[in-house]
Scaffold this active site. Structure first.
Site, PDB file in Angstrom:
ATOM      1  CB  THR A  88      43.044  38.284  42.765  1.00 39.26           C
ATOM      2  OG1 THR A  88      43.210  36.876  42.635  1.00 39.26           O
ATOM      3  CG2 THR A  88      44.294  38.962  42.197  1.00 39.26           C
ATOM      4  CG  ASP A  89      43.306  33.596  45.593  1.00 38.38           C
ATOM      5  OD1 ASP A  89      43.324  33.980  44.402  1.00 38.38           O
ATOM      6  OD2 ASP A  89      42.865  32.476  45.933  1.00 38.38           O
ATOM      7  CD  GLU A  90      45.150  34.050  39.818  1.00 39.19           C
ATOM      8  OE1 GLU A  90      46.051  34.408  39.054  1.00 39.19           O
ATOM      9  OE2 GLU A  90      44.135  33.440  39.451  1.00 39.19           O
ATOM     10  CE1 TYR A  92      43.611  39.612  37.165  1.00 36.91           C
ATOM     11  CE2 TYR A  92      44.265  37.565  38.251  1.00 36.91           C
ATOM     12  CZ  TYR A  92      43.425  38.666  38.170  1.00 36.91           C
ATOM     13  OH  TYR A  92      42.411  38.824  39.086  1.00 36.91           O
ATOM     14  CE  LYS A 108      43.092  42.654  40.644  1.00 36.16           C
ATOM     15  NZ  LYS A 108      41.949  43.586  40.403  1.00 36.16           N
ATOM     16  CG  ASP A 147      49.959  22.900  32.918  1.00 36.44           C
ATOM     17  OD1 ASP A 147      48.934  23.582  33.072  1.00 36.44           O
ATOM     18  OD2 ASP A 147      50.555  22.332  33.863  1.00 36.44           O
TER      19      ASP A 147
HETATM   20  P1  NAD Z   1      35.449  40.353  34.458  1.00 34.87           P
HETATM   21  O1  NAD Z   1      36.554  40.208  33.469  1.00 34.87           O
HETATM   22  O2  NAD Z   1      34.250  39.483  34.350  1.00 34.87           O
HETATM   23  O3  NAD Z   1      34.921  41.850  34.451  1.00 34.87           O
HETATM   24  C1  NAD Z   1      35.778  42.960  34.372  1.00 34.87           C
HETATM   25  C2  NAD Z   1      34.942  44.174  33.990  1.00 34.87           C
HETATM   26  O4  NAD Z   1      35.804  45.312  33.951  1.00 34.87           O
HETATM   27  C3  NAD Z   1      34.264  44.058  32.623  1.00 34.87           C
HETATM   28  O5  NAD Z   1      32.922  44.471  32.710  1.00 34.87           O
HETATM   29  C4  NAD Z   1      35.070  45.006  31.746  1.00 34.87           C
HETATM   30  O6  NAD Z   1      34.306  45.586  30.694  1.00 34.87           O
HETATM   31  C5  NAD Z   1      35.499  46.045  32.761  1.00 34.87           C
HETATM   32  N1  NAD Z   1      36.709  46.767  32.360  1.00 34.87           N
HETATM   33  C6  NAD Z   1      37.856  46.228  31.864  1.00 34.87           C
HETATM   34  N2  NAD Z   1      38.735  47.204  31.591  1.00 34.87           N
HETATM   35  C7  NAD Z   1      38.145  48.374  31.944  1.00 34.87           C
HETATM   36  C8  NAD Z   1      38.570  49.742  31.919  1.00 34.87           C
HETATM   37  N3  NAD Z   1      39.780  50.092  31.471  1.00 34.87           N
HETATM   38  N4  NAD Z   1      37.711  50.694  32.352  1.00 34.87           N
HETATM   39  C9  NAD Z   1      36.472  50.344  32.785  1.00 34.87           C
HETATM   40  N5  NAD Z   1      36.016  49.076  32.828  1.00 34.87           N
HETATM   41  C10 NAD Z   1      36.849  48.107  32.411  1.00 34.87           C
HETATM   42  O7  NAD Z   1      36.142  40.198  35.871  1.00 34.87           O
HETATM   43  P2  NAD Z   1      35.565  39.601  37.233  1.00 34.87           P
HETATM   44  O8  NAD Z   1      35.821  38.157  37.274  1.00 34.87           O
HETATM   45  O9  NAD Z   1      34.208  40.126  37.441  1.00 34.87           O
HETATM   46  O10 NAD Z   1      36.583  40.274  38.260  1.00 34.87           O
HETATM   47  C11 NAD Z   1      36.283  41.546  38.854  1.00 34.87           C
HETATM   48  C12 NAD Z   1      37.421  41.923  39.785  1.00 34.87           C
HETATM   49  O11 NAD Z   1      37.557  40.935  40.801  1.00 34.87           O
HETATM   50  C13 NAD Z   1      38.767  42.003  39.088  1.00 34.87           C
HETATM   51  O12 NAD Z   1      39.462  43.104  39.611  1.00 34.87           O
HETATM   52  C14 NAD Z   1      39.465  40.691  39.454  1.00 34.87           C
HETATM   53  O13 NAD Z   1      40.859  40.875  39.502  1.00 34.87           O
HETATM   54  C15 NAD Z   1      38.884  40.439  40.823  1.00 34.87           C
HETATM   55  N6  NAD Z   1      38.785  39.005  41.233  1.00 34.87           N
HETATM   56  C16 NAD Z   1      38.192  38.092  40.420  1.00 34.87           C
HETATM   57  C17 NAD Z   1      38.041  36.778  40.863  1.00 34.87           C
HETATM   58  C18 NAD Z   1      37.364  35.715  40.020  1.00 34.87           C
HETATM   59  O14 NAD Z   1      37.383  34.541  40.392  1.00 34.87           O
HETATM   60  N7  NAD Z   1      36.729  36.061  38.918  1.00 34.87           N
HETATM   61  C19 NAD Z   1      38.508  36.403  42.133  1.00 34.87           C
HETATM   62  C20 NAD Z   1      39.132  37.382  42.925  1.00 34.87           C
HETATM   63  C21 NAD Z   1      39.242  38.685  42.473  1.00 34.87           C
HETATM   64  O1  DAU Z   2      42.065  33.078  42.421  1.00 35.50           O
HETATM   65  C1  DAU Z   2      41.350  34.178  41.931  1.00 35.50           C
HETATM   66  C2  DAU Z   2      41.493  34.247  40.435  1.00 35.50           C
HETATM   67  O2  DAU Z   2      40.717  33.174  39.906  1.00 35.50           O
HETATM   68  C3  DAU Z   2      41.044  35.580  39.854  1.00 35.50           C
HETATM   69  O3  DAU Z   2      41.898  36.601  40.325  1.00 35.50           O
HETATM   70  C4  DAU Z   2      41.063  35.547  38.328  1.00 35.50           C
HETATM   71  O4  DAU Z   2      40.523  36.757  37.813  1.00 35.50           O
HETATM   72  C5  DAU Z   2      40.213  34.384  37.858  1.00 35.50           C
HETATM   73  O5  DAU Z   2      40.293  34.292  36.455  1.00 35.50           O
HETATM   74  C6  DAU Z   2      40.673  33.075  38.504  1.00 35.50           C
HETATM   75  O6  DAU Z   2      41.978  32.682  37.997  1.00 35.50           O
HETATM   76  P1  DAU Z   2      42.315  31.145  37.611  1.00 35.50           P
HETATM   77  O7  DAU Z   2      43.441  31.158  36.680  1.00 35.50           O
HETATM   78  O8  DAU Z   2      42.395  30.306  38.830  1.00 35.50           O
HETATM   79  O9  DAU Z   2      40.909  30.774  36.878  1.00 35.50           O
HETATM   80  P2  DAU Z   2      40.584  29.961  35.529  1.00 35.50           P
HETATM   81  O10 DAU Z   2      39.097  29.764  35.528  1.00 35.50           O
HETATM   82  O11 DAU Z   2      41.210  30.559  34.339  1.00 35.50           O
HETATM   83  O12 DAU Z   2      41.271  28.562  35.807  1.00 35.50           O
HETATM   84  C7  DAU Z   2      40.919  27.768  36.921  1.00 35.50           C
HETATM   85  C8  DAU Z   2      41.739  26.504  36.859  1.00 35.50           C
HETATM   86  O13 DAU Z   2      41.295  25.706  35.743  1.00 35.50           O
HETATM   87  C9  DAU Z   2      43.217  26.730  36.636  1.00 35.50           C
HETATM   88  O14 DAU Z   2      43.958  25.750  37.352  1.00 35.50           O
HETATM   89  C10 DAU Z   2      43.407  26.515  35.137  1.00 35.50           C
HETATM   90  C11 DAU Z   2      42.364  25.464  34.825  1.00 35.50           C
HETATM   91  N1  DAU Z   2      41.794  25.504  33.450  1.00 35.50           N
HETATM   92  C12 DAU Z   2      41.235  26.656  33.029  1.00 35.50           C
HETATM   93  C13 DAU Z   2      40.694  26.760  31.765  1.00 35.50           C
HETATM   94  C14 DAU Z   2      40.083  28.059  31.288  1.00 35.50           C
HETATM   95  C15 DAU Z   2      41.816  24.365  32.640  1.00 35.50           C
HETATM   96  O15 DAU Z   2      42.305  23.287  33.043  1.00 35.50           O
HETATM   97  N2  DAU Z   2      41.287  24.466  31.387  1.00 35.50           N
HETATM   98  C16 DAU Z   2      40.745  25.621  30.902  1.00 35.50           C
HETATM   99  O16 DAU Z   2      40.293  25.638  29.723  1.00 35.50           O
END
Ligand code: NAD
Ligand code: DAU
Length: 352
Positions: free
Chosen positions: A141-143, A166, A170, A288
């Site tokens: 992730t970019d985080e 988190y 990562k 926040d």
């Molecule tokens: P998600 O939370 O929707 O899905 C995660 C999946 O992993 C789920 O199906 C869960 O059951 C499974 N899982 C969790 N723990 C496990 C374990 N111990 N063994 C096997 N399976 C397990 O997450 P997502 O948003 O689909 O993210 C997928 C990947 O992409 C993650 O690694 C996340 O860090 C990365 N990522 C997410 C985003 C985003 O915006 N969502 C952006 C960049 C990178």
């Molecule tokens: O940048 C990639 C990441 O993006 C991934 O690695 C993470 O898995 C994914 O969860 C996401 O992280 P963020 O923290 O950016 O996503 P989230 O949707 O939780 O929040 C997006 C923005 O919105 C953040 O600035 C927090 C804000 N927010 C979020 C929620 C859930 C709110 O203001 N209110 C809310 O209730």
């Protein structure tokens, strides 16, 4: 035929990736290993296989009866299971999506993030090393780069500086992947994508949470001043980027992935309200997130010039498609927000 072990393939991005692969790349066989935590859902794999693109086609078959797809419920921390799967299905590549992925949950309960994201990745790496797999792709992730001020973008050279449990977990996983490459010659790639949006995202994340609340005329909890910036990418485009990495990337390379769509959270929420015809009065400013990263922005020039990848869906098109998908799939929404979600929502937002 490539033989892939996809972990976390019942989650948001993993299920979209498996859907794209089965629908567009039938020359790949996929074992989909997922623990089915609260975020993993077999309903993400229900129905016919079809890409979520305008051009997406259905081959009529579902996921679970597709001969190119085998779902296994299990944990990436279970080394014996991973080894058995790799042997039995002659796996050549692991793509590790499995993770605990929600920042707010990592602030409430960090330990499981270390178990799954660090120990789980380590367990997969040990099997990849011992079985001499062709490739290990870590979905990061970019985080891991931390937060930006008003200027600049993350490049692959930006030092890792994670701020939440988190992102720290990562970043630790990324370092382990690189260490296995350096020490034992494991052939790896790491991808670092910005915020994804699209169908099948669990409604703890900004876009599906706000959409779900607005549909129910519930308050929309905006953290802080709502001016935090995220760089949004439609999930299908993240999946096509991973496919390019799988096909073309030299081992040891890291790729940032993003679509140049920086928006404040309020901008995104206004778009959701407008599409749903709901009033701005639903917005409620709440306490926040501790340690909240102010801004993320991705410089994706390496994957664009090196692997010829381009995003295909503009933010304007993607956000409308996404909101419409949630409107059309309220049964899916209702099912995922039943049970555990209610307790989570109360503990996260009840006294905020
Ligand atoms: P998600 O939370 O929707 O899905 C995660 C999946 O992993 C789920 O199906 C869960 O059951 C499974 N899982 C969790 N723990 C496990 C374990 N111990 N063994 C096997 N399976 C397990 O997450 P997502 O948003 O689909 O993210 C997928 C990947 O992409 C993650 O690694 C996340 O860090 C990365 N990522 C997410 C985003 C985003 O915006 N969502 C952006 C960049 C990178
Ligand atoms: O940048 C990639 C990441 O993006 C991934 O690695 C993470 O898995 C994914 O969860 C996401 O992280 P963020 O923290 O950016 O996503 P989230 O949707 O939780 O929040 C997006 C923005 O919105 C953040 O600035 C927090 C804000 N927010 C979020 C929620 C859930 C709110 O203001 N209110 C809310 O209730």
């Amino acid at each position: 035929m490539r033989r892939l072990l996809v972990t976390g393939g019942a989650g948001f991005i993993g299920s979209n990736f498996v859907r794209m692969m089965l629908s567009e790349h039938p020359d790949c066989f996929i074992v989909n290993l997922d623990k089915l935590t609260y975020a993993g859902n077999l309903e993400n794999l229900a129905g016919p296989v079809r890409s979520e693109t305008p051009e997406g086609t259905s081959n009529g078959a579902g996921f679970l009866d597709n001969p190119n797809h085998k779902f296994i419920k299990g944990d990436i921390c279970d080394g014996a299971l991973i080894e058995k799967i790799v042997e039995q299905y002659r796996i050549d590549t692991i793509i590790n999506f499995a993770a605990e992925s929600h920042v707010d949950r990592s602030i409430s309960e960090p330990k499981i993030f270390i178990e799954t994201n660090v120990t789980g990745t380590l367990t997969l790496l040990e099997v990849a090393r011992d079985k001499k797999l062709e490739r290990f792709i870590q979905i990061s992730t970019d985080e891991v780069y931390g937060a930006l001020g008003p200027q600049g973008k993350f490049t692959e050279e930006t030092p890792l500086s994670p701020n939440s449990p988190y992102s720290a977990s990562k970043a630790a996983a990324d370092q382990l992947v690189a260490a296995f490459g350096h020490t034992w010659g494991v052939k790896y790639n790491i991808t670092r994508c910005s915020n994804n949006y699209g169908p099948y995202q669990f409604p703890e994340k900004l876009i599906p949470l706000m959409t779900n609340n607005a549909l129910d005329d519930k308050e929309l909890p905006v953290y802080g001043d709502g001016l935090y910036v995220r760089d949004w990418l439609y999930v299908y485009d993240h999946c096509t980027a991973i496919w390019q990495v799988l096909q073309k990337a030299p081992p040891g390379e890291i790729y940032n992935i993003g679509g140049c769509n920086e928006k404040t959270n309020l901008e995104v929420i206004y778009l959701i309200l407008k599409r749903l015809g709901k009033p701005k009065s639903l917005i409620k400013y709440v306490t926040d997130r501790p340690g909240h990263d102010r801004r993320y922005a991705i410089d994706a020039s390496k994957i664009i010039s090196g692997l010829n990848w381009r995003p295909s869906v503009s933010f304007e098109e993607g956000i409308e498609k996404t909101i419409d998908w949630y409107v059309q799939n309220q049964k899916w929404l209702a099912n995922v927000v039943s049970g555990e979600y209610q307790k989570y929502y109360e503990s996260m937002y009840g006294n905020r």
